[in-house]
Structure formats: C-alpha cells, structure tokens
Design a protein around this motif. Structure first.
Motif, mmCIF file in Angstrom:
data_model
loop_
_atom_site.group_PDB
_atom_site.id
_atom_site.type_symbol
_atom_site.label_atom_id
_atom_site.label_comp_id
_atom_site.label_asym_id
_atom_site.label_seq_id
_atom_site.Cartn_x
_atom_site.Cartn_y
_atom_site.Cartn_z
ATOM 1 N N TYR A 140 0.415 50.835 46.432
ATOM 2 C CA TYR A 140 0.293 50.215 45.111
ATOM 3 C C TYR A 140 0.409 48.699 45.243
ATOM 4 C CZ TYR A 140 5.439 50.745 45.452
ATOM 5 O OH TYR A 140 6.738 50.730 45.875
ATOM 6 N N TRP A 141 0.219 48.050 44.134
ATOM 7 C CA TRP A 141 0.320 46.601 44.090
ATOM 8 C C TRP A 141 1.750 46.196 43.742
ATOM 9 C CZ3 TRP A 141 -4.014 44.372 45.817
ATOM 10 C CH2 TRP A 141 -5.213 45.084 45.708
ATOM 11 N N VAL A 142 2.233 45.153 44.406
ATOM 12 C CA VAL A 142 3.494 44.557 43.978
ATOM 13 C C VAL A 142 3.199 43.154 43.484
ATOM 14 C CG1 VAL A 142 4.969 45.901 45.516
ATOM 15 C CG2 VAL A 142 4.057 43.710 46.294
ATOM 16 N N MET A 143 3.973 42.764 42.524
ATOM 17 C CA MET A 143 3.778 41.433 41.953
ATOM 18 C C MET A 143 5.145 40.826 41.687
ATOM 19 S SD MET A 143 3.747 39.664 38.823
ATOM 20 C CE MET A 143 3.457 40.836 37.495
ATOM 21 N N VAL A 144 5.239 39.520 41.905
ATOM 22 C CA VAL A 144 6.480 38.810 41.622
ATOM 23 C C VAL A 144 6.136 37.625 40.740
ATOM 24 C CG1 VAL A 144 6.266 37.541 43.801
ATOM 25 C CG2 VAL A 144 8.491 37.673 42.681
ATOM 26 N N LEU A 145 6.959 37.388 39.739
ATOM 27 C CA LEU A 145 6.746 36.178 38.943
ATOM 28 C C LEU A 145 8.074 35.559 38.548
ATOM 29 C CD1 LEU A 145 7.281 37.200 35.941
ATOM 30 C CD2 LEU A 145 4.840 37.491 35.783
ATOM 31 N N ALA A 146 7.982 34.355 38.034
ATOM 32 C CA ALA A 146 9.179 33.542 37.800
ATOM 33 C C ALA A 146 9.563 33.511 36.329
ATOM 34 C CB ALA A 146 8.936 32.114 38.283
ATOM 35 N N THR A 158 -1.284 33.329 34.482
ATOM 36 C CA THR A 158 -0.503 33.155 33.259
ATOM 37 C C THR A 158 -1.317 32.381 32.244
ATOM 38 O OG1 THR A 158 1.561 33.136 34.501
ATOM 39 C CG2 THR A 158 1.611 32.157 32.297
ATOM 40 N N LEU A 159 -1.371 32.891 31.033
ATOM 41 C CA LEU A 159 -1.942 32.095 29.941
ATOM 42 C C LEU A 159 -0.786 31.467 29.177
ATOM 43 C CD1 LEU A 159 -4.859 34.445 28.874
ATOM 44 C CD2 LEU A 159 -4.990 32.288 30.142
ATOM 45 N N ALA A 160 -0.832 30.149 29.099
ATOM 46 C CA ALA A 160 0.266 29.375 28.499
ATOM 47 C C ALA A 160 -0.253 28.726 27.227
ATOM 48 C CB ALA A 160 0.758 28.316 29.474
ATOM 49 N N TYR A 204 6.443 37.554 24.940
ATOM 50 C CA TYR A 204 6.727 36.415 24.068
ATOM 51 C C TYR A 204 7.855 35.571 24.656
ATOM 52 C CZ TYR A 204 3.611 38.673 20.815
ATOM 53 O OH TYR A 204 2.507 39.245 20.256
ATOM 54 N N ASN A 205 7.653 35.212 25.899
ATOM 55 C CA ASN A 205 8.626 34.432 26.654
ATOM 56 C C ASN A 205 7.950 33.108 26.997
ATOM 57 O OD1 ASN A 205 10.162 33.329 28.817
ATOM 58 N ND2 ASN A 205 10.893 35.354 29.402
ATOM 59 N N THR A 206 8.649 32.007 26.772
ATOM 60 C CA THR A 206 8.014 30.706 26.979
ATOM 61 C C THR A 206 8.152 30.171 28.398
ATOM 62 O OG1 THR A 206 10.014 29.532 26.317
ATOM 63 C CG2 THR A 206 8.436 30.058 24.578
ATOM 64 N N GLN A 207 8.864 30.897 29.259
ATOM 65 C CA GLN A 207 9.073 30.422 30.636
ATOM 66 C C GLN A 207 8.938 31.622 31.568
ATOM 67 O OE1 GLN A 207 9.500 27.278 31.577
ATOM 68 N NE2 GLN A 207 10.033 26.244 29.670
ATOM 69 N N PHE A 208 7.733 32.087 31.778
ATOM 70 C CA PHE A 208 7.498 33.401 32.381
ATOM 71 C C PHE A 208 6.113 33.335 33.009
ATOM 72 C CE2 PHE A 208 6.192 37.964 31.335
ATOM 73 C CZ PHE A 208 7.036 38.568 32.236
ATOM 74 N N ARG A 209 6.071 33.048 34.327
ATOM 75 C CA ARG A 209 4.738 32.683 34.829
ATOM 76 C C ARG A 209 4.568 32.837 36.339
ATOM 77 N NH1 ARG A 209 7.087 27.795 32.937
ATOM 78 N NH2 ARG A 209 7.581 26.288 34.554
ATOM 79 N N ASP A 210 3.324 32.598 36.768
ATOM 80 C CA ASP A 210 2.925 32.479 38.165
ATOM 81 C C ASP A 210 2.968 33.809 38.923
ATOM 82 O OD1 ASP A 210 2.944 29.831 37.363
ATOM 83 O OD2 ASP A 210 4.672 29.268 38.575
#
Lengths: 584, 584
Positions: B209-215, B154-156, B192-198
C-alpha cells in the motif's frame, strides 16, 4: 598572509576530534598534595592589564592568559558571588588547567583571587566541575561551620602528553571558597575512563541528598549520581542521545527553573556540545523534563538552545539560590573553533583570552505559539544590570519612528547598554523594527543588531576587522515571540562591552552572545526605530556602564586583585610539590 | 541606504510567524476546474534568460520569477527525471503558487516544461507535495498504462488574502507527468486545518500500500497515513516533538536509505523546519528509525542535520528508485530569511529567484566515532557529477604540499568542480589541510572553503558583496570524520556554479550548501594543500562544467523550453477558469 594564518589556525583545531591512542594509567599520587608549576603566583592572583580598549568592563575576564568553562559557581551565605574557571595561568591558550577564582558582591564587579585548585601532579589538569555550600556538614569537613564549600571536579591525566584517565575528585574550603584542601580519599569516582567529566552537584531537597550529573563525552550520554555526603557516590541512571549529534558532550547542569504560570519549578538538563554545534564548534542546549531524584526524563525529544549566538558555551548555574527563584547562569562567551586565536591573546591587549557572559537570570515559560504550547521558552535577562548603570547617555520615551544618536567617545568604560521598547502593539498589526549600530569614528567599523516585531532578532559582527578568521561567523539570528502574552510590547536590549556583545530580545525570546574584535574602539551609537504600526509608540534608553575593572586599576590599567587571602607564602612558585594548605 | 533596505527587508520576514486571524472556509469549488490567472502561458513554459553571470549552469533554476520547494520528484520508468516545484509564475517573490515543472535525462540538464498543476480558483495556492508512479494502477486512473503519475499536494486557501484552510488533493497524469487532471473526488483529506500540509507519498512494498507523511506545521507534529489507492487515506499515527524547536515543520519525507555494512536499508524521516533553524531561518533534519508500515519510531532523540550550509531546505527524495539503492534528493538552495530579496530577482539578472541543489545520492553509515557508534551519518555526494564534466582545468596527482592556480575566465559555463584527495594518512598522525579560493579578477571578491584532516570543514561567502543583507550569514562549518573507516584518505570537493556553492567533505562527513552573489564573475581558482603528515600525498583535479542552460539558449541567453507538449491551446492565458484538460 591570510593563507598561512588560516592554515595554522585550523590545524590547531584538528587534534581534539581524532581517535585517541590507548591510554596509560599511572598510579594515583597522594591526593592531598598539589603540584605548583614554576613561575605561578600561589597566594595571590596574577596581576593583569585591564586598560586596553578590547577589555570588557562589566564582564569577567581573567587578569592574564587563558580562561574557558565557568566552574564551581556559587553564591555564598554571606552574599558573595564566587566564580571559578578553567584557567591556564602560564599561556594565553588552552591547557595546563587550574581553577582560577574571582569573587564579587554584585555579579558584575569582580575581584581576582589566587588560584583555587591546583593539580595533584605535573601530568594532570583540573577540569571542570562545580561547588556547593555544605550547610549541614553532610561531608564532615566542616564541624564548626555552616558555610563550608565543597568543590567537585575532574582530574584529567596526560601521561606522556597524551589523554589518559579522567576521574572525579573533591576538595573543600573552610575559608569561604578561597583556599581548598584536596580530600584524602580522592578519587571519589574513578572508572579508568578517558571521556568522563564535568560533575555538576546540586542539593536535592526532597530526598535530602546530593545529586550529580556528569558527561560521558563521546558516548552522547550523561550519568546521574546521588550521594549523602559528597564522598560516596551511587550511579543511578543514564540519559543518552538527546540534542544535536555533535562530537562531545560537556558540562551538564541539572537545575530547577521557575516556570511562568505555575507554582512548581521545572527540572532542566542543560548540556553543552563541542565540536559539532550547528553554527560550528561549541553550543549549548537544554531539555525540560521530570526528575524523580534518580532519573531524568525529558518531556519531549526537541532540541532547544540556550542562546542564538556562537559564543555561549559551558554555562553553569550558581549554587546557593533557593529553588523556585530565578536561577542565575554565566556562560563562557567564546567558541572552541577560534578561542585560542582571538587577538586579545596578544601582548598589546593584555594577553588574555575569553570572557564570561554577565550573570543571566533564567526562567521558563510556555508561549501560545506553537499550537501545542509546551514550548518551555528559555527566558534570560542580565541580572540587575542597573547595578552597573553609570550615566544616562540617551533617554527618549516618545521616539516613535526615528533615530537616536549617541557619541560615547568620552565614556571611560567604553561599555553601553541600550534598551528599546515598542508599546501599544496589537495582535492584528504588530509592526515595527529596531536596529542599532555601534561604530568606530576612527575606522568606520561597526557592530549591528536588530529585530522585527514578531519576527527575527539578529546580530552582525562582520564589519569589525581585527580577527579575520574563516570560522568567525559574522551573522546570527533567531525568531522572537510576539503573541497575546506579550501585552502589546516588543523590546530589545543590547550590552556592548568592548569585545563582548549580548543581545536580548523581548520576553519569551532567546538571547544571543558574540565576541567581536574591532581595530579601534566603538564610540558612536545609532538606534533606529521604524515602520511602527499605527498607534504604536517607542522608547529608547541608553546607559554608559561602570568601568568595573578600570576602577580597580592603577594608572597603567593594571589590576592586582585580592592579595589579602595570603597564607604567608606570597610570591611565585619555584615549582614542585606541596601538601595542601591546612587551615585548621 | 543600508538602513532602508535592511528595514524593509526584515519587515517582510515578520508576517509568517504571527498569530493568524480566525480563518474562513469557503465552499469547495469544482475540483476538476483550474483557474488561470491572466498573462501566464498555459501550454508552454515561460521563457527565461539564462545568460547572466549569476545564473547557475548545472543547477536547476526557474526560467523566470520565483521558485521554492521541490515537489513531485520522480524518475519515470523511461528514465526521465521529473522535478516540480513551488512556483510563482508572475513575480520574483513567493506567492501565487503553482507547480512548475522541468524534466531531464541526467539530473543536471533540465528542460523547462509548462506549468503542471494549477489552483482550482483564484484564492488558492498549490502548496508542496509529491508524485508517484502508479505502476499497478491502484488508483484506477490508468486502465491502459503502467506509467501513470499521481501527484498529491496541499491546496492552501487565502480567502480575502488571509491564510485559511489547507487540505490535500490529488491529480493524475496519463502523459508521463506533463499534463495533470485534478481528481473529481478532491479533497482527499480535509480537516479544516490551517497548518496541515506537504504530503509525501511512497510505495510501501511490504504492505502493498501507499504510505504518506505530512506536517502539522505549528504543532511540531508529523502524521502518517496509509492508502490502497491514493484516494482513500487512513490516519495511522503521529510523531511529535523531535528535532530543533523551531516555528514550523514542513516537507517531511519518509524514505528507506541504504546503510553501509548491512543488507537492510534504514527508514529515515527527513523534516524541514522554518523559521528557527540554528543558523537562522530554514534548515533540515533527519531521524533514523523503525517503521512498521503504520508507525515510525526514531532510534534515538538526537537531532541530525542533512547539510551544514544555510541554504538547504525542503529536500525531497525522488520516487521511482528501488529500495536498497542510494536514494536521490534535491534540496531548495535558499533560505526563507532572505530568499525574496536576493539580487537575482532583479531584471538585469533575469528576474529569477532560487535554485535547486544538484541531485545528491544519499546513504547512511555508522562511524567509529563517537564510541556508541550509532551515528547514522548522512553520506551525500553529487550523483554522477562527471555527467557534466566538460574540460579538465587542472590535474595533479602528486601535488603534496603546494598550490594549484586555475584561470577559468574563458570557461563558458563559469561553473567548476574541484576535488582534492589526501592519501596515505595514518591514524596516529592524520595531518593536512585543504583550502580553495575562487576569486574575481575584476573586483577581488572571493569565495572560500576548506577543511582540516579529521577536523573542521568550512565555507565562507562573506567576501562577495552583491547582497549585503544582515541575515546572509557568511561562514558555515561542521566537523568532519576521520577514523579507521577512512582508509587513510581525506577528501574534499566543491561545486562552484556562479551563484550556488556546494561543498562535500570526505565520506561520512556532511555537505554544505550556500548561495552567493558576487558583483562580478569569479574566474580564478586557487587551491592550497598544506601541513601534510609525513608520507601523505595529495592530488587535485579541477573540471570546467557544461553550460547546460546556455547550450539550450539563443544568442541572447533566452531558453524557451519544451513547447511540444502543447495541447493545441498555446498562448498566454486570458485569465479565468477552465476544466482540466482531458487527454483521453
């Protein structure tokens, strides 16, 4: 020395969590007979010494010996508060359980009463349950009155000393909750289940019937029942596997709580678990949800706690308060990890163990944080705490950054309540901190707590030294809420009552309960407010509280309690069986 | 003094939980450019002093300054372990985040590497994420190799110092994870979400395929994505409102864990939350469930914790371990409540903050308690801890009730591992207790832990005195499991590594992690076994551990790390921007 006490202390804790041997089920004895173990007063409460410096003065604690879960909590039509409780009247450790009883006109000043419910035989304990006012005489027990009380509880058999059947029974009182007669049709629910207990009954007005919830303790399950008459119960549904994965579910409550910003109250399942709480041992959770009269469905799968302290368990809501109003709960202010070992059990402290929290008025509110807003924050405050305000020890409405010092050595109760409010905060710069320290001028021990605007609320009992137990966690904390609903204020209050601390953060933030045991009385209070944002202001109030117990005591600190409910059989039980008292 | 430090300490904690001002979104800068703040070595790691008595010797800690979450954890095809981590290379407090990097051949002995991932500009931090080996070159980044590494993070943005956009980017490494080039198509996910990461990425073999989970951190939500190539991501599903109602979700992991007694592994969502953990601050939970390639459904609504200590957060499972095997996780062994304040940040201790746990091998098992049996206990042990056994300090296979004393003052590492096993227990009488105390002969401070057969497992760091912080909880405990699956044994082990304690109960029981800070080195160990059931026996082993860091250090304790990965630009950054290193 430490090693031996630690070892023996911890070994006591092991027993409960192990596999039980196959239970045996003795035949039911006459359900209308009570067994009176020798040496226990039958028609009067046990006297007890409330004069020691560790004795809470605005919290309920038993006159002598051991208390755990609150039971049968209700406010009678005449306004009298009744609490019953798991009670061992012969020893300051858990076991040999009866329903103790106390009554109050204000929720703070309690009069001890004779034991309310006795076991039916010498191998059975009267476990937790609840009580209702059967206004409409649905039970038929009360042909001539609208204030009859029905208690529903678990009878837990220990044949040969090992855990056996747990079944549900009821008893009724025609004298306002002082004297109970066991129902001749007991048991009202029996499944020959060894982990099946703690019925909580409540009137379900929309359906015109009673609803009851109880715990299948080791199956992570609560079961919902309905009844038209408190005698015949119909199993309706189960809720399984919510909350912390602990070892045992206990003491469920199903209650409607008022919700800020909406007319309709919200159904809440409150549930205690032990052992396995995240802080170790006992803890309590709640689940907001929908209840249709037979089935409860939580709104989500979140685990929410009712208190951030380590000593808040088995809370029970009072029956008798209309839905839509703030509901009142009292919690057991101890933890199974160490409750059998705390120093108040020693003769020199009156040989009592455990206290209840003060009555807390509870409601719910959604906050603007997190973004989803469905937070259902648990808002709990001491109910009308000003009832026990005795003296103003300090009052400063313009403290700002600064310190307040109070010497309360001469305060009879030793119990104080402090309240700090920071006002004129802005959302852009909500800064400020509150710390309090109550210390002993004799030993230097101290109890601390504090909060930071928009941040942590904490307490620390780790600098009181009478109870050096490795499970007696010292520090507890939680995050408080500051947002647009806070109206620019942040507050904190604390009730410091000799050996019980209750900390309340600002609205929308959890409360924390912790027992504490100093080697000498705390007598000096310091409150610090610091780092206030520009323009913010602070005010501090400190009250000395009423010595509700010493006010009833003789010169030796002994409280006798209510001896006027005697039925002509005063004195101490010689032991043996007796048919329930007939009042009619 | 205490008051001032407490106040300033707590004020630092307030910032994170307040309402954020409306963010601004600057235009994206060239995604292939890195910004190098002045004074940070680019092509070498920072040297650091590992010679102080608080420096862990078998745990990873950064050479200097501040580390938090583990990132990009993977074991490369050549067997090399790679850990990256949230890293501030200029200050011993959180902020200015880069991906630091270290590599190991055994999971215990780490070589510091140059910083792996830099931010694209001076107002952006590189937040947490993961890394995978793109064996099949799905990304197209690796035409000539099967060991290419892709990191997703994540780039914050912090335009004008306030929290702004959080978006997802990838970078790839063709040299085995030492040097990364940012993908020119970044960002790969931006809302453009300020709480969207990891983002945590994992290869989903059944789907290819790849799976990804983030918060979605403040919405109690995790989102699941899929991708064929690590560049194009498709949102598939959300999971909302599980676990403790805290303030922020962080660092989700979706992983398959082997399950005792069945062939198929079980999908688990691991999720960290902060603040608002029940012990205060940070904690981590897990949810076993079903995953069909796009949607995850927990088996139940229970909240389960991965560790009973206060210092176990943001754990990340290593990629590169085949499904069906024990999976390996490392946790950040600290807590946001106090991590910026712990004493190791002082110059005299090497000015570093935080350590990782040792690698833990994790699997699941159902136990026979509770009755429902669907417990999915988290079984975690230090992976091949004997890798770092250096000397046998004590060995007694016939201790029974008794005491073992060990003087380890001369042990170079100061780090020990102890293991106590009680055998020949029966279900009918499973009695016995284990206590350990590591103390300092200089100051009398001590660190304790223990367990009771079938009962509590506990630790107590409250008698070490270098860090008197009101949130530094001293005592933690949990209930262990003893039942028919235990084969009549109960064991306990502890890794005591200078300022990190990890306690492991018997199988089926949780582990506990706690940092601790004594004023002088601990050098004396006492182990007590007591109250054994008749016929039960006890054995004790204590090992001195390898000084993995001092073994790399010069005579002053300074560790230089790997300087051979230099690309010809050794030396300290003069500051400014530079296009990503081209390796081909």
């Amino acid at each position: 020395m430490l090693y031996f006490s630690v070892l023996s202390a911890l070994l006591l804790l092991a027993a409960g969590s192990l596999a039980q041997p196959t239970p045996t089920f003795p035949p039911f004895t006459d359900p209308t007979v009570s067994y009176y173990a020798p040496g226990i007063p039958i028609e009067t409460p046990l006297p007890g010494n409330y004069g020691n410096y560790l004795r809470p003065q605005v919290h309920y604690s038993p006159s002598r010996y051991f208390m755990n879960d609150p039971n049968g909590m209700h406010i009678a039509p005449d306004g009298t508060w009744h609490i019953y409780f798991q009670y061992n009247p012969t020893d300051p450790v858990a076991g040999n359980v009866h329903w103790g009883h106390a009554a109050s006109q204000d929720g703070y000043t309690w009069t001890n009463q004779k034991i309310a419910i006795w076991p039916p035989n010498d191998y059975t304990s009267v476990f937790s349950g609840s009580a209702v006012i059967d206004v409409n005489n649905t039970s038929g027990f009360f042909p001539d009155q609208d204030n009859g009380v029905v208690a529903m509880y678990t009878l837990a058999e220990y044949p040969n000393g090992t855990a056996g059947n747990q079944y549900q029974a009821i008893a009724y009182s025609r004298d306002g909750g002082y004297t109970f007669e066991a129902y001749e049709g007991n048991p009202v629910i029996n499944r020959y289940n060894t982990q099946f207990r703690d019925p909580y009954v409540h009137w379900y007005a929309p359906g015109g019937y009673w609803v009851m919830v109880l715990a299948h303790s080791v199956e992570f399950k609560v079961e919902f029942f309905t009844s038209p008459d408190l005698k015949e119960w119909t199993a309706q549904s189960n809720l399984t596997r919510y909350g912390v994965q602990a070892v045992q579910y206990e003491c469920p409550n199903l209650i409607e709580l008022p919700m800020e910003g909406q007319d309709e109250p919200v159904w809440v399942l409150q549930l205690s678990v032990n052992p396995g709480g995240p802080l170790g041992g006992s803890t309590a959770q709640y689940f907001p949800g929908a209840f249709n009269g037979t089935h409860f469905e939580p709104y989500d799968s979140l685990t929410r706690f009712t208190d951030f302290g380590k000593d808040s368990y088995a809370g029970q809501f009072f029956n008798g308060i209309p839905p839509g109003e703030e509901q009142i709960v009292m919690n057991w202010a101890s933890n199974w990890q160490y409750t059998n070992l705390v120093p108040t059990g020693n003769e020199e402290y009156g040989q009592f163990r455990s206290a209840m929290s003060v009555p807390r008025c509870v409601s719910l509110a959604n906050t603007t944080s997190p973004a989803s807003e469905q937070t259902y924050n648990w808002i709990s405050k001491p109910c009308a705490i000003d009832t026990v305000f005795d003296t103003v020890l300090a009052s400063n409405d313009t403290l700002d950054n600064g310190t307040v010092l109070v010497d309360y050595r001469d305060l009879e109760s030793g119990a104080i309540y402090l309240e700090v409010t920071i006002s004129n905060l802005t959302l852009d710069n909500p800064a400020g901190s509150i710390n309090f320290t109550a210390s002993s001028s004799l030993t230097g021990e101290y109890l601390q707590g504090g909060s930071v605007v928009g941040g942590v609320i904490w307490l620390d009992r780790g600098h009181t030294y009478l109870f050096p137990n490795p499970l007696f966690t010292d520090k507890m904390s939680v995050n408080g809420f500051f947002g647009e609903q806070s109206n620019g204020t942040w507050s904190m209050s604390a009730l410091i009552d000799n050996s019980v601390l209750e900390v309340f953060g600002p609205k929308y933030s959890p409360a924390g309960t912790a027992s504490f045991f100093p080697e000498a009385p705390l007598d000096t209070l310091r409150i610090d407010v610091g780092s206030l944002a520009p323009g913010a202001t602070a005010s501090v109030q400190v009250w000395g509280l009423t010595a509700t117990w010493l006010d009833q005591a003789d010169e030796n600190g002994t409280v006798i309690g209510n001896v006027t409910q005697s039925n002509g059989t005063n004195g101490t039980s010689p032991g043996g069986y007796r048919r329930s008292v007939k009042l009619y």
